[in-house]
Design an enzyme around this catalytic site. Structure first.
Site, PDB file in Angstrom:
ATOM      1  N   CYS A   2      31.153  10.980 -12.155  1.00 48.25           N
ATOM      2  CA  CYS A   2      32.533  10.568 -12.314  1.00 48.25           C
ATOM      3  C   CYS A   2      32.864   9.693 -11.121  1.00 48.25           C
ATOM      4  O   CYS A   2      32.132   9.686 -10.131  1.00 48.25           O
ATOM      5  CB  CYS A   2      33.479  11.759 -12.300  1.00 48.25           C
ATOM      6  SG  CYS A   2      33.209  12.912 -13.656  1.00 48.25           S
ATOM      7  N   ARG A  27      30.615   4.783 -13.412  1.00 41.53           N
ATOM      8  CA  ARG A  27      30.286   6.173 -13.115  1.00 41.53           C
ATOM      9  C   ARG A  27      30.749   7.129 -14.216  1.00 41.53           C
ATOM     10  O   ARG A  27      30.426   8.320 -14.184  1.00 41.53           O
ATOM     11  CB  ARG A  27      30.928   6.606 -11.785  1.00 41.53           C
ATOM     12  CG  ARG A  27      30.507   5.758 -10.610  1.00 41.53           C
ATOM     13  CD  ARG A  27      31.188   6.241  -9.345  1.00 41.53           C
ATOM     14  NE  ARG A  27      30.739   7.566  -8.996  1.00 41.53           N
ATOM     15  CZ  ARG A  27      29.700   7.832  -8.212  1.00 41.53           C
ATOM     16  NH1 ARG A  27      29.021   6.849  -7.687  1.00 41.53           N
ATOM     17  NH2 ARG A  27      29.345   9.069  -7.953  1.00 41.53           N
ATOM     18  N   TRP A  73      33.132  11.256 -16.747  1.00 40.56           N
ATOM     19  CA  TRP A  73      31.921  11.367 -17.565  1.00 40.56           C
ATOM     20  C   TRP A  73      31.802  12.864 -17.842  1.00 40.56           C
ATOM     21  O   TRP A  73      31.462  13.644 -16.964  1.00 40.56           O
ATOM     22  CB  TRP A  73      30.730  10.853 -16.775  1.00 40.56           C
ATOM     23  CG  TRP A  73      29.455  10.804 -17.534  1.00 40.56           C
ATOM     24  CD1 TRP A  73      29.045   9.826 -18.384  1.00 40.56           C
ATOM     25  CD2 TRP A  73      28.395  11.763 -17.487  1.00 40.56           C
ATOM     26  NE1 TRP A  73      27.802  10.123 -18.881  1.00 40.56           N
ATOM     27  CE2 TRP A  73      27.374  11.305 -18.348  1.00 40.56           C
ATOM     28  CE3 TRP A  73      28.204  12.968 -16.829  1.00 40.56           C
ATOM     29  CZ2 TRP A  73      26.193  12.001 -18.554  1.00 40.56           C
ATOM     30  CZ3 TRP A  73      27.023  13.672 -17.031  1.00 40.56           C
ATOM     31  CH2 TRP A  73      26.038  13.182 -17.890  1.00 40.56           C
ATOM     32  N   ASN A  99      34.665  15.031  -8.624  1.00 38.68           N
ATOM     33  CA  ASN A  99      33.372  14.555  -9.123  1.00 38.68           C
ATOM     34  C   ASN A  99      32.328  15.604  -8.732  1.00 38.68           C
ATOM     35  O   ASN A  99      32.190  15.914  -7.550  1.00 38.68           O
ATOM     36  CB  ASN A  99      33.051  13.209  -8.475  1.00 38.68           C
ATOM     37  CG  ASN A  99      31.622  12.772  -8.743  1.00 38.68           C
ATOM     38  OD1 ASN A  99      31.030  13.135  -9.767  1.00 38.68           O
ATOM     39  ND2 ASN A  99      31.065  11.993  -7.827  1.00 38.68           N
ATOM     40  N   GLY A 100      31.624  16.140  -9.722  1.00 35.14           N
ATOM     41  CA  GLY A 100      30.620  17.175  -9.422  1.00 35.14           C
ATOM     42  C   GLY A 100      30.697  18.276 -10.469  1.00 35.14           C
ATOM     43  O   GLY A 100      31.302  18.093 -11.526  1.00 35.14           O
ATOM     44  N   GLU A 474      -7.423  26.809  17.066  1.00 34.73           N
ATOM     45  CA  GLU A 474      -6.503  27.946  16.959  1.00 34.73           C
ATOM     46  C   GLU A 474      -7.192  29.253  17.374  1.00 34.73           C
ATOM     47  O   GLU A 474      -6.607  30.064  18.110  1.00 34.73           O
ATOM     48  CB  GLU A 474      -5.976  28.023  15.508  1.00 34.73           C
ATOM     49  CG  GLU A 474      -5.146  29.242  15.152  1.00 34.73           C
ATOM     50  CD  GLU A 474      -3.885  29.401  15.965  1.00 34.73           C
ATOM     51  OE1 GLU A 474      -3.515  28.482  16.715  1.00 34.73           O
ATOM     52  OE2 GLU A 474      -3.276  30.477  15.872  1.00 34.73           O
ATOM     53  N   LYS A 478      -5.874  31.511  20.518  1.00 36.35           N
ATOM     54  CA  LYS A 478      -5.465  32.906  20.346  1.00 36.35           C
ATOM     55  C   LYS A 478      -6.250  33.815  21.289  1.00 36.35           C
ATOM     56  O   LYS A 478      -5.686  34.736  21.881  1.00 36.35           O
ATOM     57  CB  LYS A 478      -5.690  33.372  18.904  1.00 36.35           C
ATOM     58  CG  LYS A 478      -4.580  33.024  17.954  1.00 36.35           C
ATOM     59  CD  LYS A 478      -3.288  33.746  18.294  1.00 36.35           C
ATOM     60  CE  LYS A 478      -2.168  33.252  17.407  1.00 36.35           C
ATOM     61  NZ  LYS A 478      -1.789  31.848  17.607  1.00 36.35           N
ATOM     62  N   GLU A 481      -5.001  33.359  24.798  1.00 37.94           N
ATOM     63  CA  GLU A 481      -3.625  33.828  24.952  1.00 37.94           C
ATOM     64  C   GLU A 481      -3.556  35.366  24.950  1.00 37.94           C
ATOM     65  O   GLU A 481      -2.911  35.968  25.813  1.00 37.94           O
ATOM     66  CB  GLU A 481      -2.817  33.259  23.766  1.00 37.94           C
ATOM     67  CG  GLU A 481      -1.359  33.634  23.733  1.00 37.94           C
ATOM     68  CD  GLU A 481      -0.663  33.109  22.466  1.00 37.94           C
ATOM     69  OE1 GLU A 481      -1.352  32.771  21.478  1.00 37.94           O
ATOM     70  OE2 GLU A 481       0.566  33.060  22.468  1.00 37.94           O
ATOM     71  N   HIS A 498     -22.847  16.281  22.302  1.00 36.75           N
ATOM     72  CA  HIS A 498     -22.483  15.233  23.259  1.00 36.75           C
ATOM     73  C   HIS A 498     -22.128  15.812  24.631  1.00 36.75           C
ATOM     74  O   HIS A 498     -21.569  15.102  25.462  1.00 36.75           O
ATOM     75  CB  HIS A 498     -21.314  14.415  22.711  1.00 36.75           C
ATOM     76  CG  HIS A 498     -21.656  13.726  21.418  1.00 36.75           C
ATOM     77  ND1 HIS A 498     -22.526  12.666  21.353  1.00 36.75           N
ATOM     78  CD2 HIS A 498     -21.301  13.996  20.140  1.00 36.75           C
ATOM     79  CE1 HIS A 498     -22.661  12.284  20.092  1.00 36.75           C
ATOM     80  NE2 HIS A 498     -21.941  13.084  19.336  1.00 36.75           N
ATOM     81  N   LYS A 597       7.833  34.026  23.847  1.00 38.97           N
ATOM     82  CA  LYS A 597       7.802  33.692  22.417  1.00 38.97           C
ATOM     83  C   LYS A 597       8.382  32.303  22.153  1.00 38.97           C
ATOM     84  O   LYS A 597       7.846  31.538  21.375  1.00 38.97           O
ATOM     85  CB  LYS A 597       8.570  34.761  21.627  1.00 38.97           C
ATOM     86  CG  LYS A 597       8.554  34.561  20.113  1.00 38.97           C
ATOM     87  CD  LYS A 597       7.161  34.746  19.540  1.00 38.97           C
ATOM     88  CE  LYS A 597       7.101  34.565  18.035  1.00 38.97           C
ATOM     89  NZ  LYS A 597       5.705  34.305  17.616  1.00 38.97           N
TER      90      LYS A 597
HETATM   91  O1  M6R Z   1       8.212  28.335  18.043  1.00 34.57           O
HETATM   92  P1  M6R Z   1       7.146  27.292  17.962  1.00 34.57           P
HETATM   93  O2  M6R Z   1       6.350  27.389  16.715  1.00 34.57           O
HETATM   94  O3  M6R Z   1       7.684  25.903  18.187  1.00 34.57           O
HETATM   95  O4  M6R Z   1       6.174  27.598  19.167  1.00 34.57           O
HETATM   96  C1  M6R Z   1       5.146  26.730  19.514  1.00 34.57           C
HETATM   97  C2  M6R Z   1       4.166  27.370  20.479  1.00 34.57           C
HETATM   98  O5  M6R Z   1       4.826  27.700  21.677  1.00 34.57           O
HETATM   99  C3  M6R Z   1       3.522  28.619  19.902  1.00 34.57           C
HETATM  100  O6  M6R Z   1       2.884  28.363  18.679  1.00 34.57           O
HETATM  101  C4  M6R Z   1       2.480  29.213  20.860  1.00 34.57           C
HETATM  102  O7  M6R Z   1       1.407  28.334  20.992  1.00 34.57           O
HETATM  103  C5  M6R Z   1       2.054  30.575  20.358  1.00 34.57           C
HETATM  104  N1  M6R Z   1       2.377  31.586  21.307  1.00 34.57           N
HETATM  105  C6  M6R Z   1       0.597  30.659  20.022  1.00 34.57           C
HETATM  106  O8  M6R Z   1       0.258  31.900  19.503  1.00 34.57           O
END
Ligand code: M6R
Length: 602
Positions: A2, A27, A73, A99-100, A474, A478, A481, A498, A597
């Site tokens: 509309c 429209r 419409w 409109n919607g 990864e 892990k 970490e 290499h 975190k």
């Molecule tokens: O919250 P995000 O996904 O942006 O965090 C990114 C990284 O800091 C996070 O993935 C970090 O590498 C973890 N602690 C790995 O396990």
């Protein structure tokens, strides 16, 4: 579709609305209408037929500086005079053009009728006028604000009230609306064609904005939508698990389900991602994509690069967020920058998005935390919907990010060259992943035994190729970490000859990602090269593979799946391996040393 228009100023509104509405006729052209708040008499017209054919001989008598118009419409309600807009309340004090579609109008109408409201049309739109009437105390914008909270669906509206007569209120959600600004006059309209002969100065209203316009001034209220936290309180508790990290790894099958639920149209080989709908047209015009993230999220981005490159057919790049903005990347409005972040608060990624926005890129996000800074900063995005992740290690969020990358691959691939068969096949296999992830987790005890066996070693390599190269990175991250007394390095298997091969001996174990895929033979060569130097090999390979079992010292099996989905399954044993090794070393796997975190500093 509309068309709506509104005018407030010093001039006579009717001729301006009439000519503007004629421009909006494309429209909708089954009926039209006006309301002019007159100095002496008001003018209300609701009529079937085309606005272009409308002739009013007594136009001169229609006088007023405030008015609204609509060309219809039909969606809800037949093409009749009564169903034409504007719609009004019981007392004919409030007039609305819309409109919607108001999806919940039936329920609202029933309730309003039970409260005594009398309706004069069959339309969904009329409920807006009655709701404003219900909420009106002495201020039109406040009544509109309260009304909009009750509506589900889409709207662009313009509203006038005789009880607050110096005002035009306009609002939008999902339907377009512009505010045209001129000296001592303002217009609102569904598109520029209706107002361009009066002004070229416009503000495009955003969803949930309400414009409150008087003859001399205007202001815009932003109505923030209330978001619902879908988490349940139990999700933030450990339940029977000793640690959140373990609980979250065992939640992976459920997280895959939650990440893909309702987002797949299997028989059409299509994907429906509500969060990307608004930018679908822009996505069609994108010429390159850059994926960004930090840590584990960056590994997800790297897997995404392989998926996108193989199936979307655009140049794809992955960048580490913290490097991206300092590199002077070549970006423009044809580049999409897709940021991946569990927390949605990672400062490096947030700043990288701001840089991409400065360069006019389309910014997208894959984010778990609803309403987080990255979710708000990006133009559009997809939520993981997997509930809170509390362990510092990103585990279920990584797997979910990979699943969403698969969905985006199909969404963008099908916009381009991906055929129906391929789309269906990928989505079909993706839907099997929750079960396959469960099957992978059944080997937890075996992985725990391996963690015990290898807990004395101080260094590990993780090798993979193609889709599983980022999984090697990864696995190493892990381990560093979570079992931080151990050093680990991930790399593409083709690289070890290499240089890194010099480090290999019987004290240096290597985790090799070797599922049946297009680089299987190359990975097998790498294993042989390591074995020839007396290195220890833990292989992750496809179930029933005897050849690798014979070559490697230890084997963890993952179920058979599509090549692009192997990283999703291969990451699970690596996350478990890190968790169990951390526990074996007596470490707090939920709160590893020196880490947090959510990394909100650059
Ligand atoms: O919250 P995000 O996904 O942006 O965090 C990114 C990284 O800091 C996070 O993935 C970090 O590498 C973890 N602690 C790995 O396990």
């Amino acid at each position: 579709m509309c068309g709506i228009i509104g005018y407030i100023g010093k001039k006579n509104a009717f001729p301006i609305l009439l000519s503007g509405l004629k421009k909006l006729e494309y429209r909708g052209y089954d009926s039209f209408g006006f309301f002019i708040l007159g100095k002496n008499n008001d003018f209300l017209l609701k009529k079937t037929g085309k606005i272009s054919e409308y002739k009013n001989k007594s136009q001169k008598n229609i006088k007023g500086n405030l008015g609204i118009g609509h060309t219809r419409w039909a969606t809800t309600g037949a093409v009749t005079d009564a169903n034409a807009h504007p719609h009004f309340d019981c007392q004919k004090n409030i007039f609305v053009v819309h409109n919607g579609i108001i999806e919940n109008y039936k329920k609202l109408k029933e309730k309003l009728i039970s409260e005594g409201h009398k309706f004069s049309s069959e339309t969904d739109s009329e409920v807006i006028a009655h709701l404003i009437e219900k909420h009106f105390q002495n201020n039109l914008e406040e009544a509109v604000r309260k009304t909009l909270k009750k509506l589900r669906g889409t709207y662009g509206i313009a509203v006038i009230s005789k009880k607050d007569p110096e005002k035009l209120v306009a609002a939008k959600l999902g339907s377009p609306l512009l505010l045209g600004i001129n000296h001592n006059e303002f217009l609102v309209a569904s598109d520029p064609s209706a107002i361009v002969s009066h002004t070229r100065q416009v503000i495009t209203l955003d969803d949930n904005e309400i414009a409150v316009i008087s003859p001399n001034d205007f202001f815009i209220l932003k109505e923030k939508p209330i978001e619902k936290i879908e988490w349940k309180i139990e999700e933030a508790e450990k339940k029977e698990f000793s640690h959140f990290m373990l609980k979250e790894i065992f939640e992976i099958p459920e997280s895959i389900e939650k990440s893909i639920a309702g987002r797949i149209i299997p028989d059409k080989g299509l994907v429906k991602l509500g969060g990307l709908e608004e930018v679908l047209d822009r996505l069609k015009k994108i010429e390159k994509i850059t994926l960004i993230g930090c840590g584990t999220a960056q590994h997800a981005a790297q897997v995404g690069e392989y998926m996108f490159e193989e199936y979307i057919g655009l140049p794809i790049k992955t960048e580490i967020s913290s490097e991206f903005r300092y590199k002077k990347p070549i970006l423009d409005e044809k580049t999409a920058v897709l940021a991946i972040s569990q927390s949605g608060e990672t400062a490096d990624t947030l700043e990288a998005i701001k840089e991409a926005k400065r360069k006019k890129c389309l910014t997208l996000g894959i984010v778990n935390a609803v309403g987080s800074s990255i979710a708000r900063e990006t133009d559009a995005g997809v939520y993981n919907r997997i509930g809170p992740e509390i362990g510092v290690a990103a585990t279920k969020s990584f797997i979910s990010q990979l699943c969403i990358l698969v969905l985006i691959t199909v969404a963008l691939g099908r916009q381009r060259e991906m055929d129906l068969v391929t789309g269906k096949k990928i989505l079909n296999e993706l839907q099997k992943l929750p079960e396959l992830a469960k099957k992978t987790l059944e080997q937890a005890d075996k992985i725990k035994e391996l963690a015990e066996k290898y807990s004395e070693y101080k260094n590990f390599f993780f090798l993979g190729r193609k889709y599983n190269y980022p999984i090697a990175l990864e696995g190493a991250l892990k381990l560093k970490e979570i079992a931080w007394k151990i050093h680990a390095e991930g790399m593409p298997a083709g690289e070890i000859k290499h240089g890194q091969l010099a480090l290999i001996d019987e004290n240096f174990p290597t985790v090799c990602l070797c599922p049946y895929d297009s680089v299987y033979d190359k990975m097998k060569n790498a294993i042989e090269e390591i074995k020839a130097r007396k290195g220890l090999v833990i292989a992750i390979t496809t179930e029933k593979n005897q050849e690798i079992k014979n070559l490697a010292d230890d084997v963890i099996y993952i179920p058979k799946t599509l090549e692009m989905l192997t990283p999703i399954l291969a990451a699970i044993p690596l996350h478990l391996f890190a968790a169990y090794l951390g526990l074996e070393l007596g470490l707090d796997i939920d709160k590893p040393r020196n880490l947090a975190k959510s990394v909100t500093v650059e």
